[in-house]
Enzyme design. Structure first.
Site, mmCIF file in Angstrom:
data_model
loop_
_atom_site.group_PDB
_atom_site.id
_atom_site.type_symbol
_atom_site.label_atom_id
_atom_site.label_comp_id
_atom_site.label_asym_id
_atom_site.label_seq_id
_atom_site.Cartn_x
_atom_site.Cartn_y
_atom_site.Cartn_z
ATOM 1 N N GLU A 1 -4.237 -13.289 -22.800
ATOM 2 C CA GLU A 1 -3.140 -12.872 -21.915
ATOM 3 C C GLU A 1 -1.799 -13.082 -22.614
ATOM 4 O O GLU A 1 -1.610 -14.054 -23.338
ATOM 5 C CB GLU A 1 -3.165 -13.702 -20.614
ATOM 6 C CG GLU A 1 -1.934 -13.457 -19.741
ATOM 7 C CD GLU A 1 -2.118 -13.888 -18.289
ATOM 8 O OE1 GLU A 1 -3.177 -13.591 -17.705
ATOM 9 O OE2 GLU A 1 -1.202 -14.523 -17.750
ATOM 10 N N ASP B 1 -2.901 -22.331 -20.625
ATOM 11 C CA ASP B 1 -1.813 -21.543 -20.038
ATOM 12 C C ASP B 1 -0.481 -21.801 -20.754
ATOM 13 O O ASP B 1 -0.183 -22.935 -21.135
ATOM 14 C CB ASP B 1 -1.699 -21.932 -18.554
ATOM 15 C CG ASP B 1 -0.917 -20.903 -17.768
ATOM 16 O OD1 ASP B 1 -0.594 -19.840 -18.318
ATOM 17 O OD2 ASP B 1 -0.622 -21.177 -16.577
#
Ligand code: ZN
Length: 525
Positions: free
Chosen positions: A290, A174
């Site tokens: 992402e 992330d």
């Protein structure tokens, strides 16, 4: 052969009977038979272990590393090491993370800073038509907790095995900002990369005067590009139709120039990263990709989103999800602050754009506890969203500590107050310490309520690294060991809390329930 829960426990108990181990607990869902051997997780005073029981030749042929005990049959006790995790993933392939954002359903990033929350996350998610991204840490979080990506994936894999969850899960590196960080995460086996573009954006493009923009545009954008941009964006209307109304976007010359200056470097970098991952993995779908532009000083308007994604499309860059910064405030661990109606409108526009340009997911960061907007989000996103939560499982752990070990909680709370000024350098919050009730004024049974009060909730939310790493003069951890041993002692309570908490998120998002068959049953292969 099927057996009910009680007789399974008995069966496992009997299999482990007669060995010189101090068996504290078995995790019945984990037990299964493969190639004549029984595999399952147990807890002994030294911690969780993989137990393998069977006859001697089969045990000797088995690749897991561990200590062998001879009894009525043979037992091998194995640590949950990285090597053994590799064996686990090849023998039980569902324990390996996979890309899943392309599934037409809601995915939820559960984030587990402590490495012990996975069973609770799974107990919630398995009841819904949704999939979990269990391992999900940023570099900042790993630095704060002293973990690495390998360990994060490992903890999730054993949690999967413990709960016998076979529908697939994701692991997300992330908020990664460089190729180096991405490489580290991919080497550790993550199935998803979240590329954080905050350092590649140029927010001045939204503050500078029109004149300055003109000058910068001439200097920084080539003539050819400028022409192509005009052709693509000017004197036309972008029109999106959807079940809840239409959305129309027009660019002026100035807004186009501002967008170009804002995103230019970010687009180049995204293309570079995309190509790098593709060349490494061989195809684009091997990893979920992402893009996060949520940690920026200004909200991402639908116009910004449209500009950015069309430019990526032109370059052949495919994304699986995009995290804009929404209007209003998405602060950690508390409900949405802002105009819900305006949020609804913009969220709808974002999701229409996403559907049109590749049907990627809108990713909602700092997504925990946004109960006032979840129902709208659930209604408007056609094929579900990706909801990311990070610290909410940590907060549930601290709530458990407040309930079970008030003395420890009081010490931690006091320490968090002193660490707060440092912690706010890492996280943007609007916490007001003066609104937090004084500890001395609270009875023990009132302590868990502090985790309801927004200011103390945020205080604990952002000081996790300080609390976990705090040491005394003798270099001993102040809280870490007591914290984890309390959590282990009450792990079933912890997992029940998480099951409820994440279940509430999914219900509020309107995610459909799924029929669950009793997975306490052993799997006989
Ligand atoms: Zn984020």
């Amino acid at each position: 052969m099927r057996s009910d829960h009680a007789s399974l426990d008995l069966e496992i108990g009997q299999a482990l009977n007669g060995f010189p181990i101090n068996l504290l607990k078995v995790y019945p869902r984990s037990f299964s038979k493969v190639n004549g051997l029984t595999y399952g997780l147990i807890r002994i005073p030294q911690g969780k272990k993989l137990a393998i029981v069977g006859d001697k030749p089969a045990i000797l042929a088995d690749p897991f590393r561990g200590k062998i005990f001879h009894g009525p049959s043979v037992l091998k006790l194995c640590g949950l090491s990285s090597e053994n995790t590799q064996c686990l993933m090849s023998l039980f392939p569902y324990t390996k993370p996979i890309p899943l954002l392309n599934l037409k359903l809601t995915t939820i990033g559960t984030g587990d800073r402590l490495g012990v929350a996975t069973p609770g996350h799974l107990r919630a998610v398995r009841k819904f038509h949704a999939r979990p991204v269990l391992a999900q840490q940023s570099v900042r979080e790993n630095d704060q907790t002293g973990r690495n990506y390998q360990g994060v994936v490992r903890d999730a894999a054993w949690g999967i095995f413990q709960e016998n969850y076979r529908k697939g899960y994701g692991a997300d590196g992330d908020h990664l900002k460089s190729l180096h960080e991405i490489k580290t995460a991919l080497d550790a086996g993550v199935s998803m990369i979240t590329l954080d573009l905050s350092e590649k954006l140029n927010p001045e493009a939204f503050q500078d005067s029109g004149e300055v923009i003109e000058r910068k545009f001439k200097r920084e954008i080539s003539r050819e590009t400028a022409k192509a941009l005009s052709r693509c964006f000017l004197e036309k209307e972008f029109h999106f139709e959807g079940p809840h109304g239409d959305c129309r976007i027009r660019f002026t010359e100035e807004s186009l120039k501002r967008n170009a200056l804002l995103y230019q470097k970010a687009i180049d970098f995204t293309e570079e990263v995309f190509e790098w991952i593709r060349s490494r993995k061989g195809c684009r779908s091997a990893v979920d990709f992402e893009i996060s532009i949520d940690e920026t000083p200004f909200p991402t308007s639908p116009e910004n989103h449209l500009f950015f994604i069309t430019q990526l499309n032109h370059r052949g860059v495919h994304v699986d999800s995009l995290a804009p910064r929404f209007i209003g405030e998405f602060q950690k661990a508390i409900d949405y602050r802002g105009d819900v109606k305006a949020f609804r409108e913009q969220f709808y526009q974002h999701s229409l754009i996403a559907q049109y340009y590749g049907n990627y997911k809108i990713s909602i960061h700092s997504g925990s506890d946004k109960f006032s907007v979840f129902p709208e989000i659930g209604k408007l996103a056609k094929d579900g969203v990706h909801l990311k939560t990070a610290g909410t499982s940590w907060l549930e752990a601290v709530r458990l500590i407040a309930q079970k070990s008030p003395v420890l909680y009081r010490e931690m709370h006091q320490f968090a107050l002193s660490a707060f000024p440092e912690a706010t350098k890492l996280y943007v919050v609007t916490t007001d310490l003066t609104r937090i009730p004084r500890l001395e004024s609270l009875r023990d049974e009132e302590l868990p309520e502090l985790l309801e009060q927004e200011d103390s909730r945020q205080l604990i939310h952002i000081t996790y690294g300080f609390l976990l790493n705090a040491k005394n003069r003798e270099e001993r951890f102040l809280f870490r060991d007591r914290f984890f041993s309390t959590l282990n002692q009450y792990e079933e309570d912890y997992w029940s809390r998480l099951e409820r908490h994440f279940g509430n998120h999914l219900i509020s998002l309107g995610v459909k329930k799924e029929k669950v068959h009793d997975s306490h049953q052993p799997d006989i292969h």
